[in-house]
Design an enzyme around this catalytic site. Sequence first.
Site, mmCIF file in Angstrom:
data_model
loop_
_atom_site.group_PDB
_atom_site.id
_atom_site.type_symbol
_atom_site.label_atom_id
_atom_site.label_comp_id
_atom_site.label_asym_id
_atom_site.label_seq_id
_atom_site.Cartn_x
_atom_site.Cartn_y
_atom_site.Cartn_z
ATOM 1 N N TYR A 19 0.842 -1.205 0.000
ATOM 2 C CA TYR A 19 0.000 0.000 0.000
ATOM 3 C C TYR A 19 0.876 1.253 0.000
ATOM 4 O O TYR A 19 0.667 2.179 -0.783
ATOM 5 C CB TYR A 19 -0.911 -0.031 1.236
ATOM 6 C CG TYR A 19 -1.775 1.192 1.421
ATOM 7 C CD1 TYR A 19 -2.952 1.356 0.696
ATOM 8 C CD2 TYR A 19 -1.421 2.181 2.340
ATOM 9 C CE1 TYR A 19 -3.746 2.471 0.876
ATOM 10 C CE2 TYR A 19 -2.216 3.310 2.522
ATOM 11 C CZ TYR A 19 -3.377 3.447 1.790
ATOM 12 O OH TYR A 19 -4.154 4.568 1.968
ATOM 13 N N LYS A 52 1.368 4.587 -2.571
ATOM 14 C CA LYS A 52 1.139 5.970 -2.129
ATOM 15 C C LYS A 52 2.394 6.838 -2.305
ATOM 16 O O LYS A 52 2.290 8.048 -2.506
ATOM 17 C CB LYS A 52 0.621 5.984 -0.688
ATOM 18 C CG LYS A 52 -0.764 5.337 -0.540
ATOM 19 C CD LYS A 52 -1.825 6.022 -1.392
ATOM 20 C CE LYS A 52 -3.209 5.469 -1.195
ATOM 21 N NZ LYS A 52 -4.237 6.145 -1.996
HETATM 22 N N1 NAD Z 1 -8.970 6.183 5.781
HETATM 23 C C1 NAD Z 1 -7.694 6.473 5.986
HETATM 24 O O1 NAD Z 1 -7.210 6.456 7.150
HETATM 25 C C2 NAD Z 1 -6.788 6.852 4.837
HETATM 26 C C3 NAD Z 1 -5.467 7.214 5.155
HETATM 27 C C4 NAD Z 1 -4.612 7.575 4.117
HETATM 28 C C5 NAD Z 1 -5.051 7.572 2.806
HETATM 29 N N2 NAD Z 1 -6.339 7.219 2.512
HETATM 30 C C6 NAD Z 1 -6.729 7.222 1.101
HETATM 31 O O2 NAD Z 1 -7.866 8.047 0.920
HETATM 32 C C7 NAD Z 1 -8.679 7.526 -0.147
HETATM 33 C C8 NAD Z 1 -10.097 7.289 0.395
HETATM 34 O O3 NAD Z 1 -10.002 6.351 1.467
HETATM 35 P P1 NAD Z 1 -11.248 5.941 2.388
HETATM 36 O O4 NAD Z 1 -10.697 5.589 3.695
HETATM 37 O O5 NAD Z 1 -12.334 6.950 2.273
HETATM 38 O O6 NAD Z 1 -11.676 4.575 1.642
HETATM 39 P P2 NAD Z 1 -13.092 3.782 1.695
HETATM 40 O O7 NAD Z 1 -12.741 2.354 1.363
HETATM 41 O O8 NAD Z 1 -13.770 4.056 2.964
HETATM 42 O O9 NAD Z 1 -13.886 4.422 0.477
HETATM 43 C C9 NAD Z 1 -13.329 4.294 -0.810
HETATM 44 C C10 NAD Z 1 -14.374 4.520 -1.886
HETATM 45 O O10 NAD Z 1 -13.704 4.306 -3.156
HETATM 46 C C11 NAD Z 1 -14.459 3.389 -3.936
HETATM 47 N N3 NAD Z 1 -13.532 2.618 -4.773
HETATM 48 C C12 NAD Z 1 -12.648 1.689 -4.373
HETATM 49 N N4 NAD Z 1 -12.007 1.172 -5.433
HETATM 50 C C13 NAD Z 1 -12.480 1.804 -6.524
HETATM 51 C C14 NAD Z 1 -12.213 1.708 -7.900
HETATM 52 N N5 NAD Z 1 -11.340 0.821 -8.372
HETATM 53 N N6 NAD Z 1 -12.852 2.546 -8.747
HETATM 54 C C15 NAD Z 1 -13.778 3.442 -8.281
HETATM 55 N N7 NAD Z 1 -14.099 3.544 -6.987
HETATM 56 C C16 NAD Z 1 -13.456 2.745 -6.111
HETATM 57 C C17 NAD Z 1 -15.203 2.523 -2.934
HETATM 58 O O11 NAD Z 1 -16.360 1.942 -3.515
HETATM 59 C C18 NAD Z 1 -15.524 3.530 -1.822
HETATM 60 O O12 NAD Z 1 -16.724 4.227 -2.092
HETATM 61 C C19 NAD Z 1 -7.991 6.253 -0.612
HETATM 62 O O13 NAD Z 1 -7.180 6.531 -1.735
HETATM 63 C C20 NAD Z 1 -7.135 5.861 0.577
HETATM 64 O O14 NAD Z 1 -6.030 5.067 0.205
HETATM 65 C C21 NAD Z 1 -7.205 6.842 3.501
#
Ligand code: NAD
Length: 255
Positions: free
Chosen positions: A151, A155
């Site tokens: 992951y 990133k």
């Molecule tokens: N939650 C955290 O702590 C965190 C920390 C650092 C980075 N991020 C990044 O932030 C972004 C959002 O994370 P989150 O926690 O809201 O995730 P989440 O899993 O809660 O929501 C992700 C959304 O993206 C959609 N999705 C997933 N794969 C997809 C694809 N191939 N095509 C289109 N849609 C797709 C899912 O259906 C979902 O609605 C991500 O890129 C994640 O890596 C999250």
Amino acid sequence: MEKKVAIVTGGSKGIGAAIVKQLVTDGFAVAIGERDLASANQYAQQFPAGTVKAYAADVSDRAAVFALVKQTVADFGRLDVMVNNAGISMEKSLLEMSEEEMDRLYAVNEKGVLWGIQAAAQQFIAQQTPGKIINASSIGGYKVQPGHAGYSATKFAVRSLTQAAAREFGRYGITTNCYCPGFTMTPMMEQIVANYCKQLKITKEELFKQRGGEVALGRPAQPEDIANVVSFLASEKANYVNGQAIVIDGGMVYK
Ligand SMILES: NC(=O)c1ccc[n+]([C@@H]2O[C@H](COP(=O)([O-])OP(=O)(O)OC[C@H]3O[C@@H](n4cnc5c(N)ncnc54)[C@H](O)[C@@H]3O)[C@@H](O)[C@H]2O)c1
């Protein structure tokens, strides 16, 4: 004046959903590009008619991302902001990572962002407008978190793509930046927390107590904490911010 138009991928849940809500508050019309169309449609219905529209798009499919931009422009007339938010998590150590899992992780988290950058930049250049591209990286894009080797690699790659796009498209007035969330309470994080609790045989409350000290502010982020920064990056106030990776983690990673 005509409404500005933004696309948010993965915009029906978690951080993406909060970004959609914030951009609507900021006066944008928003297109959600989602692999889960049913959730996206349901979420879009919560907003005033004609403000938010859902489209099926798996960001790992290059043609689908280009079609998303094309359809958004056909429906809303233009594109001003592209938020490449969709991403997936994988909790595996280096020795556990399979080729299939890594291919999927790269296809969504890295290539998905690349296709979004390409499709949006092509549209901004054709429109002759200074668009904004905003990508989801992570604190894992600065510092590898335990058990998140693959992951984190994706990133780190998002930060590099962000810098490359900032360099290549700056001459068109297009800016490209990314946001690096810390520990943010979303469906993705709920799943990660549940897995940790199972592995360590402790409750969520015990885990938060143990790990709470890692965040200087003493609490996890809410999706709105991240959406507020994206709102700034999408605004004219950020016109001279380009190629940056902004950490939003309450004080976990100091760089
Ligand atoms: N939650 C955290 O702590 C965190 C920390 C650092 C980075 N991020 C990044 O932030 C972004 C959002 O994370 P989150 O926690 O809201 O995730 P989440 O899993 O809660 O929501 C992700 C959304 O993206 C959609 N999705 C997933 N794969 C997809 C694809 N191939 N095509 C289109 N849609 C797709 C899912 O259906 C979902 O609605 C991500 O890129 C994640 O890596 C999250």
